[in-house]
Write an enzyme that holds these catalytic residues in place. Structure first.
Site, short mmCIF file in Angstrom:
data_model
loop_
_atom_site.label_atom_id
_atom_site.label_comp_id
_atom_site.label_asym_id
_atom_site.label_seq_id
_atom_site.Cartn_x
_atom_site.Cartn_y
_atom_site.Cartn_z
N ASP A 7 48.28 -35.28 -25.87
CA ASP A 7 49.39 -36.02 -26.43
C ASP A 7 50.65 -35.45 -25.74
O ASP A 7 50.59 -34.38 -25.15
CB ASP A 7 49.43 -35.78 -27.95
CG ASP A 7 50.67 -36.35 -28.58
OD1 ASP A 7 51.01 -37.51 -28.29
OD2 ASP A 7 51.33 -35.63 -29.38
N LEU A 8 51.74 -36.19 -25.80
CA LEU A 8 52.95 -35.71 -25.11
C LEU A 8 53.93 -35.01 -26.07
O LEU A 8 54.10 -33.79 -26.02
CB LEU A 8 53.65 -36.90 -24.42
CG LEU A 8 55.00 -36.60 -23.77
CD1 LEU A 8 54.84 -35.70 -22.56
CD2 LEU A 8 55.71 -37.89 -23.37
N ASP A 9 54.54 -35.83 -26.96
CA ASP A 9 55.59 -35.30 -27.84
C ASP A 9 55.03 -34.27 -28.82
O ASP A 9 54.16 -34.60 -29.63
CB ASP A 9 56.23 -36.45 -28.65
CG ASP A 9 56.89 -37.49 -27.75
OD1 ASP A 9 57.68 -37.09 -26.88
OD2 ASP A 9 56.60 -38.69 -27.91
N THR A 15 59.73 -32.62 -27.77
CA THR A 15 60.59 -33.80 -27.99
C THR A 15 60.45 -34.35 -29.40
O THR A 15 61.24 -35.18 -29.82
CB THR A 15 60.22 -34.91 -26.98
OG1 THR A 15 58.82 -34.88 -26.80
CG2 THR A 15 60.91 -34.72 -25.66
N LYS A 43 55.04 -38.97 -36.81
CA LYS A 43 54.52 -38.43 -35.56
C LYS A 43 53.31 -39.23 -35.09
O LYS A 43 52.41 -39.52 -35.88
CB LYS A 43 54.13 -36.95 -35.72
CG LYS A 43 55.34 -36.03 -35.82
CD LYS A 43 54.92 -34.58 -35.89
CE LYS A 43 56.15 -33.69 -35.98
NZ LYS A 43 55.78 -32.29 -36.24
N ARG A 47 57.41 -46.79 -32.31
CA ARG A 47 58.81 -46.91 -32.73
C ARG A 47 58.92 -47.91 -33.88
O ARG A 47 59.56 -47.64 -34.90
CB ARG A 47 59.64 -47.37 -31.53
CG ARG A 47 61.10 -47.02 -31.65
CD ARG A 47 61.83 -47.47 -30.39
NE ARG A 47 61.24 -46.90 -29.18
CZ ARG A 47 61.46 -47.37 -27.95
NH1 ARG A 47 62.26 -48.40 -27.76
NH2 ARG A 47 60.87 -46.81 -26.90
N SER A 112 49.62 -41.02 -25.06
CA SER A 112 50.83 -40.98 -25.91
C SER A 112 51.21 -42.35 -26.44
O SER A 112 50.95 -43.36 -25.80
CB SER A 112 51.98 -40.42 -25.07
OG SER A 112 53.22 -40.59 -25.73
N ALA A 113 51.87 -42.36 -27.60
CA ALA A 113 52.35 -43.62 -28.18
C ALA A 113 53.72 -43.99 -27.60
O ALA A 113 54.20 -45.10 -27.80
CB ALA A 113 52.47 -43.48 -29.69
N SER A 114 54.31 -43.06 -26.87
CA SER A 114 55.70 -43.26 -26.43
C SER A 114 55.85 -44.18 -25.23
O SER A 114 55.09 -44.09 -24.26
CB SER A 114 56.34 -41.91 -26.10
OG SER A 114 57.62 -42.11 -25.58
N LYS A 143 47.94 -45.12 -32.56
CA LYS A 143 47.26 -44.11 -33.37
C LYS A 143 47.59 -44.37 -34.84
O LYS A 143 48.73 -44.72 -35.12
CB LYS A 143 47.74 -42.71 -32.97
CG LYS A 143 47.52 -42.36 -31.51
CD LYS A 143 48.30 -41.08 -31.13
CE LYS A 143 48.25 -40.85 -29.64
NZ LYS A 143 49.07 -39.71 -29.18
N GLU A 167 46.49 -32.58 -29.90
CA GLU A 167 47.36 -33.42 -30.72
C GLU A 167 48.18 -32.64 -31.73
O GLU A 167 47.70 -31.65 -32.27
CB GLU A 167 46.50 -34.40 -31.53
CG GLU A 167 46.46 -35.81 -31.01
CD GLU A 167 47.79 -36.55 -31.07
OE1 GLU A 167 48.71 -36.08 -31.75
OE2 GLU A 167 47.91 -37.60 -30.43
N ASP A 168 49.40 -33.09 -32.00
CA ASP A 168 50.21 -32.43 -33.04
C ASP A 168 50.40 -33.34 -34.25
O ASP A 168 51.14 -32.99 -35.17
CB ASP A 168 51.58 -32.02 -32.49
CG ASP A 168 52.48 -33.21 -32.27
OD1 ASP A 168 51.98 -34.25 -31.80
OD2 ASP A 168 53.69 -33.13 -32.59
#
Ligand code: BG6
Ligand code: MG
Length: 214
Positions: A7-9, A15, A43, A47, A112-114, A143, A167-168
């Site tokens: 995952d990214l963020d 971020t 998280k 958006r 990522s979802a971003s 997700k 994942e966070d």
């Protein structure tokens, strides 16, 4: 284990705090005080879903045009906040793990979802380390739906069961579990619900852990 999906963020770069900050500002404009506890549920989700949750929690109803306006504004605030993000912001343990994967011949993907994922990886200077990048622009379901990770595994050419996901978020761990992947929760304070393994940061994962699961 044949592949890693990150995952990214909140896993590669911190971020997540900027997403929280920008949603807090938007919440205020809507007359709603977003709490840290509520933010945990934002998280990993998109958006639009985040705004929907805020509106729902606040019992606020706005029309489509206003929703678009607030989403756009949130992203402008967020982009301003991440403007100076660079390789110094890469979280501890990320580079070490990427190098380890390279040595072991384990391909890595981003899940990522971003919609800002490509831009952020570019800022961090690690875009080319990922064989596959799946983000909010390349998925239709977010997700906890497993699409992002299944697509990643498919593009890496590996069986989902042979993938470790870092994942966070609760939503992300759920997505990885549904995809039958090995979920590793990354959380400085406590644990991510239902994660198969939990660590405080990527830096906290001993290399023996990988020697054992690979
Ligand atoms: C996820 C974050 O990675 O991306 C969420 O955890 C965020 O908090 C989501 O809402 C979408 O990000 P963006 O950059 O497309 O608004
Ligand atoms: Mg995250």
């Amino acid at each position: 284990m044949k592949a890693f999906i990150f995952d990214l963020d909140g896993v590669i770069v911190d971020t997540a705090k900027y997403h929280f900050k920008s949603w807090k500002i938007i919440g205020k404009k809507l007359g709603f005080e977003l709490t840290k506890t509520q933010n945990e549920f934002l998280k990993g989700i998109s958006r639009e879903e985040s705004l929907d949750k805020i509106l729902n929690w606040g019992g606020i109803s706005i029309d489509r045009m206003d929703k678009k306006k607030y989403m756009k504004e949130k992203n402008l605030i967020y982009k301003e906040l991440i403007n100076n993000v660079d390789k110094m912001d890469i979280l501890p343990g990320v580079n070490k793990l990427i190098d380890f994967a390279a040595i072991k011949g384990i391909p890595i993907a981003l899940g990522s979802a971003s919609k800002n994922a490509h831009g952020i990886l570019k800022k961090l200077g690690i875009q080319n380390k990922f064989k596959v990048i799946i983000d909010g622009n390349s998925t239709s379901k977010t997700k906890p739906h497993p699409e992002v990770f299944l697509k990643g595994a498919q593009m890496l050419g590996v069986n989902p069961k042979e993938v470790i996901v870092f994942e966070d978020s609760v939503a992300g761990v759920k997505a990885a579990n549904t995809a039958k992947m090995v979920s590793v929760g990354i959380c400085a304070s406590g644990k991510i619900e239902n994660a198969r393994f939990n660590f405080k940061s990527l830096d906290d994962i001993p290399l023996e852990f990988f020697e054992n699961v690979i």
